[in-house]
Motif scaffolding. Structure first.
Motif, short mmCIF file in Angstrom:
data_model
loop_
_atom_site.label_atom_id
_atom_site.label_comp_id
_atom_site.label_asym_id
_atom_site.label_seq_id
_atom_site.Cartn_x
_atom_site.Cartn_y
_atom_site.Cartn_z
N THR A 578 6.20 4.42 8.98
CA THR A 578 5.08 5.33 9.15
C THR A 578 4.16 5.16 7.95
O THR A 578 4.51 4.52 6.96
CB THR A 578 5.57 6.79 9.27
OG1 THR A 578 4.46 7.62 9.59
CG2 THR A 578 6.20 7.29 7.97
N VAL A 579 2.99 5.74 8.03
CA VAL A 579 1.97 5.52 7.01
C VAL A 579 2.40 6.11 5.67
O VAL A 579 2.90 7.23 5.59
CB VAL A 579 0.63 6.17 7.45
CG1 VAL A 579 -0.41 6.03 6.36
CG2 VAL A 579 0.15 5.52 8.75
N THR A 580 2.22 5.32 4.61
CA THR A 580 2.47 5.78 3.24
C THR A 580 1.36 5.26 2.34
O THR A 580 0.83 4.17 2.56
CB THR A 580 3.83 5.30 2.72
OG1 THR A 580 3.92 5.59 1.32
CG2 THR A 580 4.00 3.80 2.90
N ASP A 581 1.03 6.04 1.31
CA ASP A 581 -0.02 5.66 0.36
C ASP A 581 0.54 4.99 -0.89
O ASP A 581 -0.19 4.73 -1.84
CB ASP A 581 -0.84 6.89 -0.05
CG ASP A 581 -1.68 7.42 1.09
OD1 ASP A 581 -2.11 6.61 1.93
OD2 ASP A 581 -1.89 8.65 1.15
N LYS A 582 1.85 4.71 -0.89
CA LYS A 582 2.47 4.18 -2.12
C LYS A 582 1.89 2.83 -2.53
O LYS A 582 1.79 2.53 -3.72
CB LYS A 582 3.98 4.07 -1.93
CG LYS A 582 4.69 5.42 -1.95
CD LYS A 582 6.19 5.27 -1.84
CE LYS A 582 6.89 6.62 -1.90
NZ LYS A 582 8.37 6.48 -1.76
#
Length: 605
Positions: A578-582
């Motif tokens: 799923t989407v992550t900003d890491k």
């Protein structure tokens, strides 16, 4: 068993394709490798090239087969050749029952260009020479000959080009294809006579016209200075910024680093490979739509200061009508950033099975109703409010608009136009839309496990919801490609419009679109650029003011720095599961770019 043995031999080569210039990031080791390569290239000679067949040009008109006539290192040879364009491999060993190889020749009927690899142990066999003479009568043949010079006399009656090296090993097998495709220039002459035909001083010279595949030291860099890339990639995977990634670096037209890390997903042990195909997301904007705009602009068919309504009849009664193309390309048209079309999909708009009423495939077991884009999405975009005209507001709608303009002018779908005009002639094998129509799912990196909209793991279906509902082909997203394919097209741009002996753009066109063109933003025309606000460190801390390229939502980027002769490609699937900003928060892409920038700058001291 023999095939496995060949594979092991090829894998042992220092130029092994899967970790070319990357497995051993060790300066001393790579200096030795480069010395070996230079010793081979210093004695490799191109013969019989009076027709200037080598290096091969017009790849879009070539259907190429590679034929091994008992050549031990054909796996290495073919793997390297496949970096330039699609090669289909054949081996005479698989035709043992054929005394005269007529069956092999018959299987080559659909190919117009034949690369033949043979060594001095097999060149004396009559059936091989007879085969070469026969196939040469009606096809373009190029001989790669490995071994002692006196055996050259076997080719005295042959008119086909010959690339000859005295070496018969995997290293030579990885270098010779680069002569054929122009990754390496031919410069040498025979230093002695081997026959009445091949006399002292014989030999043809060529220019390098495509990427070379080599080690960092060949571009003046110290491999030790690139070791930190491994550490940053490992950190990205450990921190769950992305399950896997591929990094490619080309310097001065030489691919000096190309390495894959991690796995397709966190819950699989399938390793990423440098040949894997990624969803490029917004890198589509500058790899598909913008080149199409550049070509039509150059041809005088598209004018930047003409209004949208002049090209799109449907726009003439909408707020878009009077907006100029230039404003659209600069993200200054005043469009809202995006419209979440998937939130508008109602029961009855989609089906789990395809039919005449639901023809457009959005994902596995998900089909949208006929006309959903034309009748709902497109009118909604055309009539969306113009709120911020003259200001920089990044908008996906801009490239929906440019796709439609390109298609009106070219009279072709965007996917077909870009394939015919750029990807195929450049030798790009994976680049294109709708990859599931062309490749196995195993070759494509999965993106999001979409729990909300499509209820499935997305493999080869565009992650962007709007592009998916439009059928997978859009101006802002939908393009898939491998790192090597991106290196090819961006090397063409770094060359200011030329590659492989062909001219794709005038220098002035490339310069204009990739340079700063806005008074209110950092942007070029279509292209993103270095940000003059140095507190942003965009795209990286050490990027030069000349840097242009783009990022993609799925965790991709391509940056070109003409001041350093650099093409930097980073591909990942940071949206899985799923989407992550890491990836952004850890500055993974920019930090790797700066490792490369530092290494290049260090080499100049």
């Amino acid at each position: 068993m023999k095939r496995n043995k060949l594979y092991v031999l090829a894998a042992a080569s220092f130029f092994n394709v899967l970790c070319l210039a990357a497995c051993a990031q060790d300066h001393a080791v790579n200096e030795k490798k480069l010395a070996i390569a230079n010793s081979i290239t210093s004695t490799t000679v191109l013969l019989n090239n009076q027709g200037s067949v080598v290096p091969l040009k017009s790849l879009d008109k070539k259907n190429i087969a590679s034929v091994s006539l008992g050549f031990t290192y054909s796996t290495a040879f073919d793997s390297l050749a496949n970096k330039y364009t699609k090669i289909t491999s054949f081996s005479a060993d698989e035709y043992k029952d054929s005394i005269n190889l007529n069956n092999l020749e018959d299987d080559l009927k659909y190919f117009n260009t034949i690369l033949i690899a043979i060594d001095d142990q097999h060149v004396t066999q009559a059936k091989y020479i007879n085969f070469i003479n026969s196939i040469s009568k009606n096809k373009q043949v190029i001989i790669s000959f490995f071994g002692n010079g006196p055996a050259l006399k076997s080719f005295d009656l042959l008119q086909s080009p010959i690339v000859w090296t005295v070496q018969n090993n995997a290293d030579a097998a990885n270098l010779v294809p680069q002569y054929i495709f122009g990754g390496i220039a031919a410069t040498n002459k025979l230093t002695m006579a081997y026959s009445a035909r091949y006399t002292m001083g014989s030999g043809f010279t060529t220019n390098a016209i495509r990427l070379k595949y080599t080690v960092p030291e060949d571009a003046g860099l110290n491999s030790n200075n690139l070791k930190e890339i491994d550490a940053i990639a490992t950190e990205a995977i450990a921190q769950k910024a992305t399950p896997g990634l591929v990094v490619l670096v080309a310097k001065d037209g030489k691919v000096i680093f190309n390495k894959a890390y991690g796995t397709h997903t966190y819950d699989t042990n399938v390793p990423d490979k440098v040949t894997d195909i990624f969803d490029l997301a917004s890198v589509t904007k500058v790899t598909a739509t913008t080149p199409a705009v550049m070509r039509l602009f150059e041809e005088g068919k598209l004018k930047l200061d003409t209004n949208i309504g002049a090209y799109i009849p449907k726009a003439r009664t909408t707020p878009m009508n009077n907006i100029q193309v230039r404003e659209v390309m600069l993200h200054q048209a005043g469009f809202i950033p995006y419209i979440p079309f998937h939130d508008y999909v109602k029961t009855g708009d989609y089906s789990r099975d395809s039919s005449a009423a639901y023809p457009t495939k959005v994902a596995d077991n998900y089909y949208i109703k006929k006309g959903f884009f034309k009748d709902f999405m497109w009118p909604k975009m055309l009539n969306s409010p113009i709120k911020t005209r003259g200001k920089y507001v990044y908008s996906d709608i801009s490239m929906y608009v440019m796709k439609d303009i390109v298609e009106h002018i070219s009279e072709e779908p965007l996917n077909q136009y870009t394939y015919e005009n750029f990807y195929k002639p450049l030798g790009m094998q994976t680049a294109g839309f709708l990859p599931r129509n062309r490749f196995k799912p195993e070759q494509i990196i999965p993106t999001e496990d979409d729990k909300y909209f499509r209820k499935t793991l997305l493999v080869g279906y565009v992650h962007d919801q709007g592009a998916a509902l439009a059928g997978g082909i859009s101006g802002h997203a939908g393009l898939f490609a491998s790192a090597n394919d991106l290196a090819i097209i961006y090397q063409m741009l770094l060359n200011r419009g030329t590659y492989g002996g062909e001219t794709y753009f005038k220098n002035t066109t490339v310069d204009m679109f990739t340079s700063k063109q806005s008074n209110v933003s950092r942007r070029g025309l279509g292209f993103d650029r270095w940000d003059p606000d140095t507190t942003k460190h965009y795209p990286s801390e050490l990027a030069s003011p000349q840097t242009y390229g783009h990022t993609g939502y799925t965790g991709t980027c391509v940056w070109v720095d003409p001041s350093r002769g650099l093409v930097y490609v980073f591909l990942s699937n940071r949206v899985n599961p799923t989407v992550t900003d890491k990836l952004s928060n850890l500055k993974i892409r920019g930090r790797i770019e700066d490792v490369v920038n530092k290494a290049i700058d260090e080499s100049k001291k």
